[in-house]
Design an enzyme around this catalytic site. Structure first.
Site, PDB file in Angstrom:
ATOM      1  N   CYS A   1       0.706  -1.753   0.092  1.00 44.11           N
ATOM      2  CA  CYS A   1       0.126   0.054  -0.004  1.00 44.11           C
ATOM      3  C   CYS A   1       1.178   1.243   0.139  1.00 44.11           C
ATOM      4  O   CYS A   1       0.650   2.142  -0.396  1.00 44.11           O
ATOM      5  CB  CYS A   1      -1.305  -0.117   1.077  1.00 44.11           C
TER       6      CYS A   1
ATOM      7  N   ARG B   1      -7.350  -3.996  -3.555  1.00 44.52           N
ATOM      8  CA  ARG B   1      -7.304  -2.235  -4.007  1.00 44.52           C
ATOM      9  C   ARG B   1      -8.392  -2.498  -5.596  1.00 44.52           C
ATOM     10  O   ARG B   1      -7.934  -3.267  -6.804  1.00 44.52           O
ATOM     11  CB  ARG B   1      -6.153  -3.444  -4.434  1.00 44.52           C
TER      12      ARG B   1
END
Ligand code: BEZ
Length: 214
Positions: free
Chosen positions: A51, A128
């Protein structure tokens, strides 16, 4: 499993509206996105390695997105305090400031609304996801990646450029298209249009596959 986990906005739907706390204050999504393109993207968790690479990737290109009339909005199921601490940490360690708003979706309201919670992958972290929303508020392209595979920023930019070129020039874009390359002229819809097409000076395989420069 809770039915609301399975809300999945689709291409062509209007982007669901919501009000949420972000790192830039409260946001009414429909107001925020009015008149510009928006990329709404989720990440599984703050202070995690993949991330961090993705979010810094977005931050480094924020001005490029702005030049493409595109706003960035991030999201994860973390608190505003966690987001702020992470933004601060990344700035301190990497010298990169995530200026775009990041939604603190601690009650998972937005993640559920956008199908970002996919229980087979995780019941507590958003996958995601990337939603491309046009200036009218319509969802135009959706990407979903699992927790352990980072996205491809080149493809995100390319997809945005392709959507914008498609709208501006009323064309379609072929496999692996990049700006500067030839585009596809929509196929003729009548016999007359087909006859016209055959006489045109487009680069043609046949009447249904014709390309031109823009
Ligand atoms: C990561 O960003 O590195 C990550 C986050 C959640 C699960 C797995 C990896």
């Amino acid at each position: 499993m809770d039915q609301e986990f399975f809300t999945m906005p689709r291409i062509g739907d209007m982007a669901p509206d919501f009000k949420a706390m972000t790192t830039q204050g409260m946001m009414q999504f429909s107001e925020h996105i009015k008149g510009s393109w928006t990329i709404l993207f989720s990440h599984p968790a703050d202070f995690t390695p993949v991330c961090t690479t993705e979010m810094t990737g977005f931050a480094l290109l924020e001005d490029d997105f702005k030049a493409m009339n595109t706003k960035l909005v991030g999201l994860s199921i973390d608190s505003i305090h966690s987001h702020i601490a992470w933004v601060h940490n990344v700035k301190e360690k990497m010298g990169i400031l995530m200026k775009f708003p990041i939604i603190a979706d601690i009650d998972m309201k937005v993640a559920k609304l956008y199908g970002m919670l996919q229980p087979g992958e995780s019941e507590t972290a958003a996958v995601r996801a990337v939603f491309f929303i046009d200036p009218s508020g319509k969802i135009r392209l959706i990407m979903y990646y699992p927790l352990n595979v980072g996205r491809n920023m080149d493809e995100i930019i390319r997809a945005l450029q392709a959507l914008q070129a498609a709208d501006l020039h009323k064309v379609a874009l072929p496999l692996n298209w990049r700006p500067g390359e030839m585009v596809i002229v929509p196929p003729p819809k009548t016999v007359d249009e087909m006859e016209e097409r055959i006489k045109s000076n487009y680069e043609m395989v046949d009447f249904y596959l014709a390309k031109k420069k823009i």
